[in-house]
Structures are given as C-alpha cells and as structure tokens.
Design a protein around this motif. Sequence first.
Motif: not given
Length: 258
Positions: A211-215, A222-226
């Motif tokens: 799971i790659h988290a970006t801020f 915004r925080i998103s996950y892939h």
Amino acid sequence: MPGRGKYKDIANWPLPDREAWLRGLAPASRLKETGHAAVWRPAMVSKTARAYATWLMWLDETDQFKDGEGAPERITNDRIDAYRKYLENDVTSLVTVRSLLHGIDRAMSVISPRTSSSHLKRCANSSLLFQETQIEQLSPGQRGALLLIFYLLVDTGRNPIVLDQPEENLDNETVVSLLVPVLNEAKKSRQIIMVTHNPNLAVVCDAEQIIHATFDRKNGARISYHSGSIEDGTINRAVVDVLEGTKVAFDNRGQKYH
C-alpha cells in the motif's frame, strides 16, 4: 538442530515420560484432579513438547540414554552444559536456545513436578547474547529487533501483527540476516501488516500486497492510497521511487558495486 528422530512423536517417548506428560494434560474428572498443564494454551503445549522432544533426540544421538534412568536423573549439570553448548553452536538465535531450555524446564514441571534443576533454570535465564553482545550493551534498534524476534519465535499464535518500521536504527545487513528470515517464517501462519521505508522488508520479504500512501500538501493536505502487488506497474514504480530512491539512484549504486 537434531535431525529427524523417533522422539518427535510423543508416542515414542520413554514410557514413564509419556504417561506422566499425558496425565499432566488430562482435564479434571470425578476421580482425578486437573493435570498441571491442562490449562495451557495449545500453542504452549506444542512448544513445550517440541522442546522436550529435541532434548530427548540429543540424548539419543549422543548415546546418553541409560537403562533404568528416569527423566529427573537425565537432567545432570554436565549434560545441560553440553546440550546448551551444542545448541549455541547449532542454533542461529540464542533466543531459541533460551526457549528450548525453558521448554525442558516446563516439561519437567509436568513429567516430574517434585524435581527441580536449579542449574537448568540458571542456564535458561543466563545473560542473553545478541550478535555476540550482551543485551545491556545493545543499541535501541538491536533491542527492538531482539524483542520482535523473541516474540515471533515464542508466540506461535495465528493472530495478525502490526509492525511500525521494525528496521528503525538497524543496518541493512541486520535487517536481511535476522529480521527477514524470521518475518518470512512468521507470515506462513499469520498476517503481518508493516509500515516500512526499507526495500529489504517490502521486497525481499515478498509482500503479498503493498500500500503506497501519498500526502498532498498543496491540495488540502489530502492523503491517498494505492495498493497492489509488486508486479503491478504503478506499485512497482512507487516501490522503486520511495524505497530505492528512484530508478536512477538504484542503477547508480548497482554500477558502483562489484
């Protein structure tokens, strides 16, 4: 560790040992009290039996079984010292040595409750070495790794475990040589959820899902996950960029190593 032997099967233990062990596991009834180990968790019963079986196999392989000798008589100081030395030379982690010695002590509390070997207890509780260093002299990272390894070796349950950067304050050689093998073994029976910035843990441990988290600070924090496997193109690129420091940096290091 001793090779495959008949004593792995409790049915092949010496008759007095086997009968005493089974009595110790028996639940209470109208005619008898609860066995000493009847309240143990199945994992503890299994671990203790394995430790005692390993002791019996070593005695057998070193021709130290004597006719008419019971379980208490086998626990001599010289044999315990020789067995401990054998384990320390043969078992990678001294945590495992302690676990095996404690297992014999627990088994004896069932098989021969009135017998107690103070020497066995001292050996099991003696100063622990980790990477040839006394525990008091370990760095915070080494202590954390030691606790994690000890937990994963001792607790054979199937509950999921969450780890937050277990590689912190550890060099990559320690991560690969100690943490990776233990985690690979543990994930066979339990789910491991891990936060890490170390490619050796995410890639060498062969994570089933990353799971790659970006801020995004510019877009309202915004925080998103892939998520996906490392074979997924997007996830693969994220692993290389975040954990390896981009493909350019990864290739640059590879060209300099020989």
